[in-house]
Design a protein around this motif. Structure first.
Motif, mmCIF file in Angstrom:
data_model
loop_
_atom_site.group_PDB
_atom_site.id
_atom_site.type_symbol
_atom_site.label_atom_id
_atom_site.label_comp_id
_atom_site.label_asym_id
_atom_site.label_seq_id
_atom_site.Cartn_x
_atom_site.Cartn_y
_atom_site.Cartn_z
ATOM 1 N N ARG A 197 33.401 43.819 -52.825
ATOM 2 C CA ARG A 197 32.162 44.327 -52.233
ATOM 3 C C ARG A 197 31.649 45.541 -53.021
ATOM 4 O O ARG A 197 30.463 45.635 -53.344
ATOM 5 C CB ARG A 197 32.407 44.705 -50.780
ATOM 6 N N HIS A 225 39.852 35.506 -45.270
ATOM 7 C CA HIS A 225 38.669 36.251 -44.841
ATOM 8 C C HIS A 225 37.763 35.449 -43.890
ATOM 9 O O HIS A 225 36.689 35.938 -43.521
ATOM 10 C CB HIS A 225 37.856 36.692 -46.054
ATOM 11 N N ASN A 237 34.365 41.115 -46.787
ATOM 12 C CA ASN A 237 35.693 41.468 -46.282
ATOM 13 C C ASN A 237 36.672 41.865 -47.382
ATOM 14 O O ASN A 237 37.747 42.392 -47.090
ATOM 15 C CB ASN A 237 36.278 40.314 -45.458
ATOM 16 N N GLU A 238 36.310 41.592 -48.626
ATOM 17 C CA GLU A 238 37.155 41.985 -49.757
ATOM 18 C C GLU A 238 36.570 43.281 -50.316
ATOM 19 O O GLU A 238 35.615 43.274 -51.092
ATOM 20 C CB GLU A 238 37.177 40.887 -50.813
ATOM 21 N N GLU A 239 37.140 44.411 -49.936
ATOM 22 C CA GLU A 239 36.537 45.708 -50.225
ATOM 23 C C GLU A 239 36.283 45.936 -51.715
ATOM 24 O O GLU A 239 35.200 46.382 -52.112
ATOM 25 C CB GLU A 239 37.415 46.838 -49.680
ATOM 26 N N LYS A 261 29.892 47.154 -45.178
ATOM 27 C CA LYS A 261 29.853 45.808 -44.595
ATOM 28 C C LYS A 261 28.614 45.645 -43.720
ATOM 29 O O LYS A 261 27.992 44.582 -43.706
ATOM 30 C CB LYS A 261 31.120 45.554 -43.772
ATOM 31 N N ASP A 263 30.925 36.447 -45.764
ATOM 32 C CA ASP A 263 32.089 37.042 -45.112
ATOM 33 C C ASP A 263 33.233 37.286 -46.096
ATOM 34 O O ASP A 263 33.914 38.311 -46.024
ATOM 35 C CB ASP A 263 32.569 36.152 -43.965
#
Length: 270
Positions: free
Chosen positions: A212, A167, A207-209, A220, A203
């Motif tokens: 998140r 990522h 970037n790790e859905e 994002k 980040d």
């Protein structure tokens, strides 16, 4: 890399919660309050206004028979006596001297000033200007540091064997590796993820859905906006700059609320 057991993870979360309670409960409004100077009900309003200008007071308590019964605001004073201009205290303006400092922030989101009760007497005042004081800076820096600690823990749990690298761009990975080599040369017992900066953690999380979403970050874009403001605040705190950027306390209060919410979500991941 050693695998962290579920028990160890719970212990870490518990220790972070203990640290958080230090900021939330043990630092009170008294640490930033100022003594409430007073005038008398029948004092000349213009003279009191001049005194307040000289002393740089925005508000002054008003006494009657030795008891503070209300206050006057400098900009409202004109001809006459203070009795014509004084305001009685509203219940929403009064807090106990033991009120946690973090709770004070959320109270000041709604009103411009609060008055402190010591026993049954009103003795001190807090205004928005007092939010620049060191105890507030300590509180905010502590909350940001606590969030970073949680993100570090979660990243290590989610991405064993440095798989978080997927990522980050090569430049950020190289920065972390250079710092890692430098710190290892000083015989520090660390791992590569110890060298991640807040922008790297941001980040990785954004970037790790799945991660998140688990942290309650809608998109994002919103996440980047939040972390950008948080990093700006941290830098202002670290360099003793004005923490009220662009003269918007509402923006500051919103950022603190978002940080609190994210901390709560982090604590659920154990």
């Amino acid at each position: 890399m050693a695998v962290i057991s579920t028990t160890q993870q719970r212990d870490k979360v518990s220790s972070y919660q203990s640290l958080r309670s230090l900021y939330e409960r043990n630092i009170t409004v008294n640490s930033i309050a100022e003594h409430l100077a007073t005038c008398h009900l029948h004092d000349d309003a213009n003279q009191i206004k001049q005194l307040m200008i000289t002393k740089d007071y925005d508000v002054l308590g008003v006494e009657d028979n030795g008891i503070v019964i209300g206050y006057v605001v400098r900009e409202n004073l004109m001809e006459g006596i203070c009795q014509e201009y004084y305001r009685s205290f509203s219940p929403t303006e009064l807090v106990s001297e033991s009120t946690p400092l973090l709770q004070t922030l959320f109270i000041l989101k709604e009103i411009d000033r609060i008055f402190i009760l010591e026993g049954n007497r009103i003795t001190k005042v807090v205004t928005l200007a007092d939010l620049q004081k060191p105890p507030i800076r300590m509180l905010l820096f502590g909350l940001i540091s606590l969030l970073e600690m949680h993100l570090y823990r979660i990243i290590n749990d989610y991405f064993p064997n440095d798989t978080w690298k997927q990522h980050l761009n090569p430049k950020r990975i190289q920065f972390a590796e250079d710092l890692f080599s430098l710190r290892k040369s000083k015989n520090e017992a660390i791992q590569l993820s110890d060298c991640l900066q807040i922008c790297d953690k941001r980040d990785i999380v954004l970037n790790e859905e799945a991660l998140r979403e688990r942290l309650g970050i809608d998109t994002k874009t919103k996440g980047k906006q939040f972390f950008k403001k948080l990093e700006e605040l941290r830098n202002n705190l670290a360099h003793s700059q004005n923490i009220n950027t662009e003269d918007s306390w509402n923006e500051m209060f919103s950022l603190i609320e978002q940080t609190e919410k994210l901390l709560e979500e982090c604590e659920k991941i154990n």
